[in-house]
Design a protein around this motif. Structure first.
Motif, short mmCIF file in Angstrom:
data_model
loop_
_atom_site.label_atom_id
_atom_site.label_comp_id
_atom_site.label_asym_id
_atom_site.label_seq_id
_atom_site.Cartn_x
_atom_site.Cartn_y
_atom_site.Cartn_z
N ARG A 81 1.42 -1.25 0.30
CA ARG A 81 -0.22 -0.21 -0.24
C ARG A 81 0.96 1.11 -0.35
N GLU A 110 -9.41 0.86 -4.60
CA GLU A 110 -10.72 0.04 -3.70
C GLU A 110 -10.72 -0.94 -5.15
N LYS A 111 -11.42 -1.63 -5.14
CA LYS A 111 -11.53 -2.56 -6.33
C LYS A 111 -12.38 -2.53 -7.70
N VAL A 129 -7.06 7.13 -4.08
CA VAL A 129 -8.33 5.94 -4.03
C VAL A 129 -7.41 4.40 -4.36
N ARG A 132 -8.33 -6.22 -5.59
CA ARG A 132 -8.68 -6.62 -4.48
C ARG A 132 -7.30 -5.52 -3.05
N VAL A 133 -7.44 -5.48 -1.73
CA VAL A 133 -7.01 -4.74 -1.53
C VAL A 133 -6.82 -5.17 0.23
#
Length: 150
Positions: free
Chosen positions: A84, A94-95, A92, A115-116
């Motif tokens: 990260r 996100e998926k 931002v 995926r996060v």
């Protein structure tokens, strides 16, 4: 209107639609301006051009294009995991978010966050249409020798 068949060295004016097997449209020119392209100019992937070869003005056909002839199968090696903290703090993540990377040749390479989890961000570099069978509908409007001006 002439009866010149589509081949290398021709300019083609056509309507096309690209759809998923369930009928959902990915891209289409039907109901809009038709597209004009020269065979071999890379506006259309070579595998899609192959379906057009030999067609003539007035032809209207639909082809089922398997993944191998479209955008390839999904490749698990095209999933990469990043930490990260390697991304800017205000980004931002996100998926579904598309991120643009530069590859080794400094070409733009888009990836989609898949995926996060905690400090891990998994990015999918597969083409978004990879692994999909597509329906390729074409309506040939005109075929003329390339380089010919109106």
């Amino acid at each position: 209107m002439n009866d010149l068949p589509i081949d290398k060295g021709t300019r083609v004016t056509l309507h096309f639609a690209l759809k998923f097997e369930d009928g959902e449209t990915v891209d289409s020119t039907f109901g809009k301006e038709p597209a004009t392209l020269e065979i071999g100019d890379e506006n259309l992937p070579e595998n899609f051009e192959a379906y057009l070869m030999g067609l003539q003005a007035g032809d209207h056909q639909t082809f089922e294009v398997p993944p191998e002839k479209a955008f390839g199968q999904r490749n698990p090696n095209n999933l990469q995991t990043f930490k990260r903290h390697t991304f800017s703090a205000d980004m931002v993540l996100e998926k579904g978010v598309v991120i643009s990377f530069a590859d080794a040749r400094q070409q733009e390479l888009p990836g989609v966050v898949s995926r996060v989890e905690g400090d891990e961000v998994e990015v999918d570099f597969n083409h978004p249409l990879a692994g999909r069978t597509l329906s390729f509908e074409v309506q040939i409007i005109d075929v003329e020798p390339a380089g010919q001006t109106h």
